[in-house]
Design an enzyme around this catalytic site. Structure first.
Site, PDB file in Angstrom:
ATOM      1  N   LYS A  74     -11.298  -4.193  18.866  1.00 17.18           N
ATOM      2  CA  LYS A  74      -9.711  -4.514  19.143  1.00 17.18           C
ATOM      3  C   LYS A  74      -9.294  -4.080  20.546  1.00 17.18           C
ATOM      4  O   LYS A  74      -7.958  -4.253  20.981  1.00 17.18           O
ATOM      5  CB  LYS A  74      -8.965  -3.695  18.138  1.00 17.18           C
ATOM      6  CG  LYS A  74      -9.068  -4.131  16.564  1.00 17.18           C
ATOM      7  CD  LYS A  74      -8.156  -3.420  15.454  1.00 17.18           C
ATOM      8  CE  LYS A  74      -8.768  -3.762  14.153  1.00 17.18           C
ATOM      9  NZ  LYS A  74      -7.638  -4.235  13.080  1.00 17.18           N
TER      10      LYS A  74
ATOM     11  N   ASN B  71       0.971  -1.086  -0.046  1.00 18.36           N
ATOM     12  CA  ASN B  71       0.064  -0.110  -0.023  1.00 18.36           C
ATOM     13  C   ASN B  71       0.987   1.334   0.074  1.00 18.36           C
ATOM     14  O   ASN B  71       2.134   1.067   0.008  1.00 18.36           O
ATOM     15  CB  ASN B  71      -1.057  -0.223   1.340  1.00 18.36           C
ATOM     16  CG  ASN B  71      -0.251  -0.133   2.519  1.00 18.36           C
ATOM     17  OD1 ASN B  71       0.416   0.632   2.800  1.00 18.36           O
ATOM     18  ND2 ASN B  71      -0.125  -1.390   3.248  1.00 18.36           N
TER      19      ASN B  71
HETATM   20  O1  PMT Z   1       2.753   5.829   6.615  1.00 16.34           O
HETATM   21  P1  PMT Z   1       2.370   7.284   6.177  1.00 16.34           P
HETATM   22  O2  PMT Z   1       2.677   7.447   4.871  1.00 16.34           O
HETATM   23  O3  PMT Z   1       2.884   8.434   7.189  1.00 16.34           O
HETATM   24  O4  PMT Z   1       0.862   7.094   6.283  1.00 16.34           O
HETATM   25  C1  PMT Z   1       0.035   7.176   7.442  1.00 16.34           C
HETATM   26  C2  PMT Z   1      -1.126   6.269   7.678  1.00 16.34           C
HETATM   27  C3  PMT Z   1      -2.133   6.618   6.479  1.00 16.34           C
HETATM   28  C4  PMT Z   1      -0.700   4.548   7.162  1.00 16.34           C
HETATM   29  C5  PMT Z   1      -1.600   6.161   9.030  1.00 16.34           C
HETATM   30  O5  PMT Z   1      -1.889   7.415   9.382  1.00 16.34           O
HETATM   31  C6  PMT Z   1      -2.641   4.966   9.387  1.00 16.34           C
HETATM   32  O6  PMT Z   1      -3.829   5.483   9.309  1.00 16.34           O
HETATM   33  N1  PMT Z   1      -2.328   3.989   9.692  1.00 16.34           N
HETATM   34  C7  PMT Z   1      -3.201   2.715   9.570  1.00 16.34           C
HETATM   35  C8  PMT Z   1      -3.445   2.229   8.564  1.00 16.34           C
HETATM   36  C9  PMT Z   1      -4.487   0.946   8.665  1.00 16.34           C
HETATM   37  O7  PMT Z   1      -4.041  -0.183   8.224  1.00 16.34           O
HETATM   38  O8  PMT Z   1      -5.531   1.071   9.210  1.00 16.34           O
HETATM   39  P2  PMT Z   1      -6.688  -0.112   9.240  1.00 16.34           P
HETATM   40  O9  PMT Z   1      -7.825   0.773   9.297  1.00 16.34           O
HETATM   41  O10 PMT Z   1      -6.739  -0.717   7.973  1.00 16.34           O
HETATM   42  O11 PMT Z   1      -6.336  -1.018  10.351  1.00 16.34           O
HETATM   43  C10 PMT Z   1      -6.808  -0.451  11.801  1.00 16.34           C
HETATM   44  C11 PMT Z   1      -5.725  -0.734  12.611  1.00 16.34           C
HETATM   45  O12 PMT Z   1      -5.543  -2.045  12.886  1.00 16.34           O
HETATM   46  C12 PMT Z   1      -4.462  -0.117  12.540  1.00 16.34           C
HETATM   47  O13 PMT Z   1      -3.882   0.314  13.551  1.00 16.34           O
HETATM   48  C13 PMT Z   1      -3.590  -1.291  11.899  1.00 16.34           C
HETATM   49  O14 PMT Z   1      -2.034  -0.967  12.347  1.00 16.34           O
HETATM   50  C14 PMT Z   1      -4.024  -2.345  12.557  1.00 16.34           C
HETATM   51  N2  PMT Z   1      -3.945  -3.760  11.822  1.00 16.34           N
HETATM   52  C15 PMT Z   1      -4.583  -3.931  10.611  1.00 16.34           C
HETATM   53  C16 PMT Z   1      -4.668  -5.044   9.938  1.00 16.34           C
HETATM   54  C17 PMT Z   1      -4.071  -6.147  10.528  1.00 16.34           C
HETATM   55  N3  PMT Z   1      -3.687  -7.232   9.793  1.00 16.34           N
HETATM   56  N4  PMT Z   1      -3.285  -6.082  11.889  1.00 16.34           N
HETATM   57  C18 PMT Z   1      -3.311  -4.612  12.351  1.00 16.34           C
HETATM   58  O15 PMT Z   1      -2.899  -4.820  13.553  1.00 16.34           O
END
Ligand code: PMT
Length: 401
Positions: free
Chosen positions: A341, A210
């Protein structure tokens, strides 16, 4: 939290070729609203004219003990008193030797002798001069007197030699001072920060990923470190350098990130998952490079472990902070993630918004707490958002303590 705002930084500039880097450091310090007062030695003036330093620092340049900029003051005593810190850059072998031996033969050495402020040296010289027993001994003397040092870098030297002795870059000087002046209000805490994207390999040459750069996570790790926390940065494929973070664990895939997070988790007080972890991986990764055919191709993807969910289920003392990257219904989806979570709070960002989310230096976020309270934040630098996240972690940590 701008640690450098209104700080009086006296910069002693000596005669060394690395002098040009000091201009970059001054420019950065001024942007951070520090007051910069430059003292130039006679030799420094052979390299660059005082006018350049006067323009960059927006202050008169101090040159001679007997020719003060302001006749009302005894110049070296005045500078020694107003300084919140004195930086000497480039610190040449000659000036290091003078200071180690208590000389006060020019405005800079007299000011150093007269000050009670911390003195930070950024040495810059030829490797043989740096490694000469005289210089080594002088540096030891200064270390024993609590002078502080920016380490030199190795590389190509102006004289044509290759080796140690390159003065720190302007950004390194700036970062050092920023960290130096930051209040250590997170001392005693250990935090795990994840950053960047993970990848899902297809074959030895291709993968799915991504747009995460790692800037958000790095900003959090850096600010936590500056604020005195012990930091572990769990880094996916970052497109930036994790400069200044000593404990970086590099991983590629979601499975690797999961294994590393599980291992560290029992030891930490807080986890901030800003990494964009792959939700899916290939059921079967090709062992050799996949050959293209005339046909379309379907790949079967299966779920990766949800790291944050696992951490939420195994929470003991840890403060758990997640991020939510959404493109619509931000608040609604983010709230659901807090519950599923078991988070203390979540930082929700709409990655479709201009200047927010992936790759930018800025972000626009809403922080939503487990009790339903929320803070809507305006657009700000990722380092500023990092401080707000850390402030909230600190408040929760105090409540637990
Ligand atoms: O890295 P940059 O370019 O500065 O961009 C920042 C960002 C957009 C990546 C950051 O601000 C952000 O939003 N990070 C979370 C990205 C994400 O995966 O979001 P999600 O909504 O899909 O996941 C929710 C949470 O679960 C997140 O904290 C993620 O780290 C966690 N997760 C997701 C999938 C997984 N398999 N395991 C996880 O722990």
């Amino acid at each position: 939290m701008n640690s450098l705002k209104n700080k009086n930084i006296v910069i002693g500039v000596c005669g060394g070729i690395a002098i040009y880097k000091v201009l970059d450091a001054i420019s950065r310090l001024r942007k951070a609203e520090a007051n910069v007062h430059v003292i130039m030695t006679k030799d420094a003036q052979e390299f660059i004219k005082p006018l350049t330093f006067m323009t960059m620092s927006n202050n008169p340049v101090h040159l001679d003990i007997f020719d003060p900029v302001d006749e009302r003051f005894v110049e070296h005593i005045h500078l020694a008193k107003i300084a919140d810190a004195i930086l000497i850059a480039p610190a040449t072998a000659n000036t290091i030797a003078k200071i180690a031996n208590g000389f006060a033969d020019n405005l800079l050495t007299a000011t150093v002798l007269a000050t009670k402020a911390p003195v930070i040296l950024a040495p810059g010289m030829n490797s043989n001069m740096l490694n000469n027993p005289a210089t080594i001994q002088n540096l030891e003397v200064l270390k024993s007197r609590s002078f502080k040092f920016l380490s030199t870098n190795s590389g190509f030297l102006a004289c044509g030699d290759y080796g140690d002795g390159r003065m720190a870059e302007g950004i390194e000087i700036y970062n050092y001072l920023d960290e130096f002046f930051t209040k250590k209000d997170l001392a005693g805490m250990k935090v795990l920060v994840s950053a960047g994207p993970t990848i899902a390999p297809i074959d030895p040459v291709r993968y799915i990923t991504n747009h995460s750069s790692g800037k958000m996570g790095y900003a959090i790790a850096k600010r936590a470190k500056y604020r005195g926390a012990e930091v572990v940065l769990l880094a996916g494929k970052l497109s930036i350098e994790a400069e200044g973070i000593d404990n970086v664990i590099r991983v590629d895939t979601a499975d690797e990130m999961f294994e590393a997070a599980k291992e560290i988790y029992p030891d930490v007080d807080a986890v901030i998952m800003s990494a964009a972890v792959s939700d899916y991986k290939l059921e079967n990764v090709y062992e050799d490079k996949m050959k293209k055919t005339g046909d379309d191709l379907s790949l079967k993807l299966i779920r990766t472990p949800d790291i944050l969910k696992y951490l939420g289920e195994h929470k003991t003392k840890q403060i758990l902070v997640g991020f939510a990257a959404e493109t619509k219904d931000l608040h609604h989806y983010a709230k659901a993630k807090i519950e599923s979570k078991n988070l203390d709070f979540i930082v929700a960002n709409n990655v479709k918004s201009k200047d927010a989310g992936f790759g930018h230096d800025t972000n626009i976020a809403e922080i939503i707490f487990e009790n339903g309270e929320n803070i809507q934040l305006p657009k700000m630098q990722k380092v500023e958002l990092a401080d707000i996240i850390l402030d909230n972690i600190k408040n929760l940590y105090k409540e637990i303590d």
